[in-house]
Design a protein around this motif. Sequence first.
Motif, mmCIF file in Angstrom:
data_model
loop_
_atom_site.group_PDB
_atom_site.id
_atom_site.type_symbol
_atom_site.label_atom_id
_atom_site.label_comp_id
_atom_site.label_asym_id
_atom_site.label_seq_id
_atom_site.Cartn_x
_atom_site.Cartn_y
_atom_site.Cartn_z
ATOM 1 N N CYS A 1 -28.520 48.324 17.733
ATOM 2 C CA CYS A 1 -27.429 47.556 18.331
ATOM 3 C C CYS A 1 -27.811 46.077 18.308
ATOM 4 O O CYS A 1 -28.955 45.723 18.596
ATOM 5 N N ASP B 1 -26.834 43.688 20.250
ATOM 6 C CA ASP B 1 -26.908 43.044 21.564
ATOM 7 C C ASP B 1 -28.366 42.962 21.997
ATOM 8 O O ASP B 1 -29.045 43.980 22.103
ATOM 9 N N CYS C 1 -29.730 45.117 24.621
ATOM 10 C CA CYS C 1 -29.588 46.559 24.392
ATOM 11 C C CYS C 1 -30.553 47.040 23.308
ATOM 12 O O CYS C 1 -31.539 47.706 23.588
ATOM 13 N N SER D 1 -30.435 49.353 21.256
ATOM 14 C CA SER D 1 -30.640 50.792 21.131
ATOM 15 C C SER D 1 -30.398 51.236 19.681
ATOM 16 O O SER D 1 -29.639 50.602 18.958
ATOM 17 N N HIS E 1 -25.916 52.620 24.634
ATOM 18 C CA HIS E 1 -25.838 51.199 24.981
ATOM 19 C C HIS E 1 -26.232 51.009 26.449
ATOM 20 O O HIS E 1 -25.873 51.813 27.297
ATOM 21 N N CYS F 1 -24.864 45.707 27.752
ATOM 22 C CA CYS F 1 -24.468 45.615 26.354
ATOM 23 C C CYS F 1 -22.955 45.421 26.217
ATOM 24 O O CYS F 1 -22.173 45.998 26.964
ATOM 25 N N PHE G 1 -21.097 46.543 23.989
ATOM 26 C CA PHE G 1 -20.437 47.664 23.308
ATOM 27 C C PHE G 1 -20.309 48.908 24.180
ATOM 28 O O PHE G 1 -19.807 49.933 23.735
HETATM 29 ZN ZN LIG Z 1 -25.748 48.184 22.637
#
Ligand SMILES: [Zn+2]
Length: 262
Positions: free
Chosen positions: A28, A30, A33, A35, A59, A63, A65
């Motif tokens: 991800c 972000d 995050c 992840s 997430h 985050c 998302f």
């Molecule tokens: Zn994320």
Amino acid sequence: MNVARLSNGYIVTAKEYSPTKHGTQLFCIDRACQSPVIFVSGGKNTAHFKTTGKLKSKHTAQCGFLRPLTFHESIAKMTEYQKQLKEAKGKTTIRLNMSKIDPEYKPKKTPQKIESVKDVTRLLTSFEPDELAGIQVKVSDYKIPLTQMVLSSDEAHKSLWDGKLNNQIPYFVYGKISKVARREKVYYINLEQADNSLFTLIVFDKHFKYFTYTDEQLVNQDIIVYGFIRKNKVMAARSASEIVIKSNDYLDFITNTNEVLP
Ligand SMILES: [Zn+2]
């Protein structure tokens, strides 16, 4: 998600992603995050990246998302991601044509995308922030990132007086209405400013009939407004910026319905 980060830090779009070229370790974008995510080649939907929901592939709470974002969250995240996405490919261009909201404009038929202030609020609250970060708005001969076109009234004022705004193009400015003053020939609608500056929306008497909001509907409301930002040269004592508006349609109210999740 339309983009993911590779283990070497590069950002790849779903459109250009190739497992052999980029590997299968995807994350991800972000920063709060990071992840692990997987690539979904599409089928009916377009290709994208997503978390699996298993183990660490979820997430985090901060985050962008995890869930649909509010207007203000969306602005913050798209600005954050835009810095990372400057190099990424696959930008979307949206054309701006706001002439319909001008009550004095005689309409011509052309297919357009952003045609009202509501379209912008809808865009900001219904698209994922990485997509928003990649949107360029085409305004007459200019193409500018959406992130640079949607400004808080504080940013708008500062950028204007620092000479950083393009005076050939209109902007979308958001803020909170602090005060409405109605004079015989003009209405002044002030926005809350962090410093001692003034940011005023102006309605002239010939447009009073198109601007029908009451003080109660306006004061203390979070709004987004469309128009050309100008310096007020008459105010000598304080630096003041203004936008002339002609009707109710030049502004939209921002609701924060997606907020308050634990
Ligand atoms: Zn994320």
